[in-house]
Design an enzyme around this catalytic site. Structure first.
Site, PDB file in Angstrom:
ATOM      1  N   CYS A 112      26.170  19.281 -21.770  1.00 31.72           N
ATOM      2  CA  CYS A 112      25.583  18.000 -22.169  1.00 31.72           C
ATOM      3  C   CYS A 112      24.173  17.944 -21.563  1.00 31.72           C
ATOM      4  O   CYS A 112      24.022  17.798 -20.347  1.00 31.72           O
ATOM      5  CB  CYS A 112      26.457  16.865 -21.655  1.00 31.72           C
ATOM      6  SG  CYS A 112      25.896  15.216 -22.114  1.00 31.72           S
ATOM      7  N   CYS A 138      17.313  50.250  -4.293  1.00 35.63           N
ATOM      8  CA  CYS A 138      16.868  49.165  -3.417  1.00 35.63           C
ATOM      9  C   CYS A 138      15.926  48.231  -4.176  1.00 35.63           C
ATOM     10  O   CYS A 138      14.912  48.671  -4.728  1.00 35.63           O
ATOM     11  CB  CYS A 138      16.164  49.730  -2.186  1.00 35.63           C
ATOM     12  SG  CYS A 138      15.497  48.459  -1.092  1.00 35.63           S
TER      13      CYS A 138
END
Length: 286
Positions: A112, A138
């Site tokens: 909503c 990494c």
């Protein structure tokens, strides 16, 4: 989640809804009965949030969607202790609330959303910014190299793909949470396209390594492209097929899921420390 005003043209009511968690009156919003084909982006930052094909008429007085663009919407408990608030996952702007079990559609889900939290982009037009997620070892090095790439608007590092909510770095490092060290690449489609970004990703890490990246071994360091739309998935599939004609490719393709931001000290790591990446650099592949 840090909230930041990016759109400097927001009026007072838009700011009230987006950043003070206000609500527009029911049946007054611009998009309540709007069903043109296209996408809806965040009014503040411009990140794509919803597709028109997931929009439906709920009769509740606000725009309703039964799905979101992958990784675009962040959920958190509302302060009222009863509802679940939904925010733009990038800028933290308030969108509305999500409800479950109402039976409006087969997905049994209703976002909503306030119309003033959205901006509509017609089908065939590109948003000002979009996002794709890359995991390639990494995340310090991957982010560092993408940050300096032309057309990249912003980057953030975090964790994606796992089953633990809001994981810590220490948890992810065990390899047991299912998460990958991931970089969110927010880019400007008018300056760089998906093909260029995906090719660049393959040029800055060893996509043939199956067990991690360089000296970093573990599930969390594996190579993955997380897509947020069909175009990104198609581009990734095409480029991997091209690469496989000459190379071994360990990279997998997955649909983006919740992106959990890494701790602040990981963000822009090499800018903060003035160090340089230890296993990421650009090499000629294509």
């Amino acid at each position: 989640m840090k909230k930041k005003i990016i759109n400097q043209d927001l009026n007072d009511f838009e700011k009230f809804v987006l950043f003070l968690k206000g609500t527009e009156p029911p049946f007054t919003g611009e998009y309540e009965n709007h069903f043109e084909k296209g996408i809806y982006v965040c009014k503040n930052c411009g990140i794509p949030l919803y597709k028109s094909e997931d929009k439906f008429h709920s009769g509740c007085g606000w725009p309703a969607f039964d799905d979101e663009i992958p990784a675009a919407v962040f959920r958190q408990p509302d302060k009222d202790g009863k509802r679940t608030e939904i925010l733009c996952a990038y800028c933290g702007a308030h969108l509305g609330h999500v409800f479950f079990g109402e039976g409006f559609t087969p997905k049994n889900l209703r976002h909503c959303v306030n119309s003033v939290s959205l901006k509509f982009i017609p089908d065939g037009q590109r948003p000002k910014i979009d996002r794709i997620f890359f995991a390639g070892g990494c995340f310090w090095g991957v982010e560092h190299l993408f940050k300096e790439f032309k057309g990249v608007f912003d980057t953030r590092v975090g964790y994606m793909g796992g089953h633990v909510k809001n994981p810590t770095y220490e948890q992810v490092c065990t390899g047991l949470t299912g998460h990958y060290e991931t970089v969110e690449v927010i880019f400007e489609p008018s300056k760089v396209d998906e093909i260029t970004l995906v090719k660049y990703f393959f040029e800055i890490h060893d996509f043939s390594q199956e067990n991690g990246q360089g000296p970093d071994i573990g599930e969390q360091y594996k190579s993955v492209i997380f897509y947020t739309n069909d175009l990104q998935r198609s581009v990734a599939e095409q480029i991997i097929a091209q690469l496989k004609k000459k190379y071994k490719v360990a990279t997998t393709i997955k649909k983006a899921s919740t992106f959990w931001l890494a701790e602040e000290y990981h963000q822009d790591y090499y800018e903060k420390t003035k160090k340089t990446p230890y296993c990421h650099f650009r090499r000629k592949v294509f």
